[in-house]
Write an enzyme that holds these catalytic residues in place. Structure first.
Site, short mmCIF file in Angstrom:
data_model
loop_
_atom_site.label_atom_id
_atom_site.label_comp_id
_atom_site.label_asym_id
_atom_site.label_seq_id
_atom_site.Cartn_x
_atom_site.Cartn_y
_atom_site.Cartn_z
N ASP A 269 0.85 -1.19 0.00
CA ASP A 269 0.00 0.00 0.00
C ASP A 269 0.89 1.25 0.00
O ASP A 269 1.81 1.36 0.82
CB ASP A 269 -0.90 0.01 1.23
CG ASP A 269 -1.88 1.17 1.22
OD1 ASP A 269 -2.93 1.04 0.57
OD2 ASP A 269 -1.58 2.20 1.86
N ILE A 270 0.64 2.16 -0.93
CA ILE A 270 1.40 3.40 -0.99
C ILE A 270 1.00 4.28 0.20
O ILE A 270 -0.19 4.57 0.40
CB ILE A 270 1.13 4.16 -2.31
CG1 ILE A 270 1.53 3.29 -3.50
CG2 ILE A 270 1.90 5.48 -2.34
CD1 ILE A 270 1.20 3.90 -4.85
N GLU A 312 -4.65 2.25 -4.50
CA GLU A 312 -3.20 2.38 -4.34
C GLU A 312 -2.56 1.12 -3.78
O GLU A 312 -1.43 1.13 -3.32
CB GLU A 312 -2.86 3.58 -3.45
CG GLU A 312 -3.23 3.43 -1.99
CD GLU A 312 -4.67 3.84 -1.67
OE1 GLU A 312 -4.96 4.10 -0.49
OE2 GLU A 312 -5.50 3.91 -2.61
#
Length: 389
Positions: A269-270, A312
């Site tokens: 996950d960004i 994301e």
């Protein structure tokens, strides 16, 4: 046979000179198509040579047009001198005429079909070593090579470097056992352009039942593969989409069950992605996703699979790898992302959750553990790798 030559059924004997369509004056008793006239003359000439004892036997074919039936027949004519008297005159002459109309018509149809097949069907034949012995015009057009360039070469002339050796090993193992191999192969033409073919390769057998070579019938499936690729890819990042990832996970689970193999997954996950969109806009956010995907593709192995899991979030499927080796891969990716300068936002980080397949796992249970590990990484300050066995 009497019907086809319009002979008198009531006569027990027929004069060769008067009724036989070979020995008689064929111009008088039979009408031949123009294209067959020379052939008929040859047959009649050879028969005359037999009667005059210039030759002892002959064998030939001739067409015969029956006016009453308005139909052309084809016959095989054979004759041989069996006995001569003391003065060398022929006393016994054996002859036979066989109706080969069906065979000849089948040959003509086959020739016509062969031309069509050559033009529209991709076929190649090879010897036992894989050297091409014949190839259709259709395949020449797809490959960009001429027949002269292909005959004597092997199919490696069109092999694409992306095609793994395993496919060819499996293919040769199958056809050498006398079985048929079917599968899709990526190749390249003379100009280096890639194309996909669905290949059906079958062994050819000689009269003793031994394999004498192989025949390959190919079907161009390039368009199909292009559509498949488009349907399996995320439009923005060009990574695999959720549909393809689910298929890959199902396949890996089946392999793990059958062969007792390990595989692990990483969910990524960004960090702070919402803030990126809020501060820099969605165009910048999309640019980050594209650059992020490139980092993943650059740093994983060829056998690993990278995909966009949603928003994301991304996922890595790592084949034949346990949780600890996959943890090291995740750490490598974390450092690469941390040190990367994103074009529109500068520095940023990501968090990672790692899990390994366990017996009786489903996609949901495997993903759930990785999600929990990711949540732990986020909770513990982000820009971290966490594992959950």
């Amino acid at each position: 046979m009497k019907d086809k030559f319009s002979l008198d059924k009531n006569l027990e004997k027929h004069s060769v000179a008067e009724t036989c369509p070979i020995a008689c004056d064929y111009n008088k008793n039979i009408d031949l198509a123009t294209s067959a006239q020379e052939k008929a003359k040859l047959v009649f000439s050879e028969y005359s040579q037999l009667i005059s004892q210039e030759i002892d036997e002959y064998k030939n074919k001739f067409p015969y047009y029956n006016q009453e039936l308005n139909k052309t027949f084809y016959f095989s004519s054979r004759a041989k001198v069996l006995e001569k008297d003391k003065k060398n005159n022929i006393t016994i002459l054996y002859g036979i005429i066989e109706d080969i109309t069906f065979i000849e018509l089948q040959k003509k149809e086959l020739e016509k079909n062969s031309d069509t097949i050559d033009k529209y069907v991709m076929i190649s034949t090879t010897d036992l070593k894989g050297n091409i012995t014949d190839v259709s015009t259709s395949f020449c057009e797809l490959s960009g090579y001429t027949k002269d360039e292909l005959i004597g070469a092997t199919h490696s002339i069109i092999r694409h470097p992306d095609t793994p050796n395993k496919i060819f090993k499996d293919m040769w193992l199958t056809i050498k056992k006398g079985n048929t191999w079917k599968g899709e192969i990526k190749d390249k033409n003379k100009n280096g352009e890639s194309f996909w073919i669905y290949n059906i390769i079958s062994p050819n057998f000689d009269e003793k039942g031994k394999i004498s070579g192989y025949t390959s019938i190919k079907h161009n499936v390039t368009d199909k593969k292009t559509i498949e690729k488009l349907s399996q890819r995320d439009k923005l990042t060009n990574l695999y989409n959720r549909i393809k990832i689910d298929d890959t996970l199902n396949r890996e689970i089946e392999k793990a069950k059958r062969y007792k193999l390990n595989f692990s997954i990483v969910i990524i996950d960004i960090d702070n992605f919402k803030s990126i969109n809020d501060k820099h806009g969605h165009i910048a956010g999309d640019k980050v996703l594209i650059e992020f995907a490139k980092i993943l593709k650059t740093n994983i192995r060829k056998i690993d699979t990278a995909g966009r899991w949603g928003g994301e979030e991304f996922i890595i499927i790592s084949e034949n790898t346990d949780i600890y080796s996959t943890q090291q891969l995740a750490e490598k990716l974390r450092l690469s992302i941390e040190n990367f300068d994103f074009e529109m936002i500068g520095k940023n980080t990501a968090s990672f959750g790692v899990s390994q397949y366990k017996e009786n796992d489903t996609i949901e249970s495997l993903i759930n553990r990785a999600d929990k590990a990711l949540y732990k990484a986020k909770k513990n300050g982000k820009n971290r790798v966490e594992i959950l066995k």
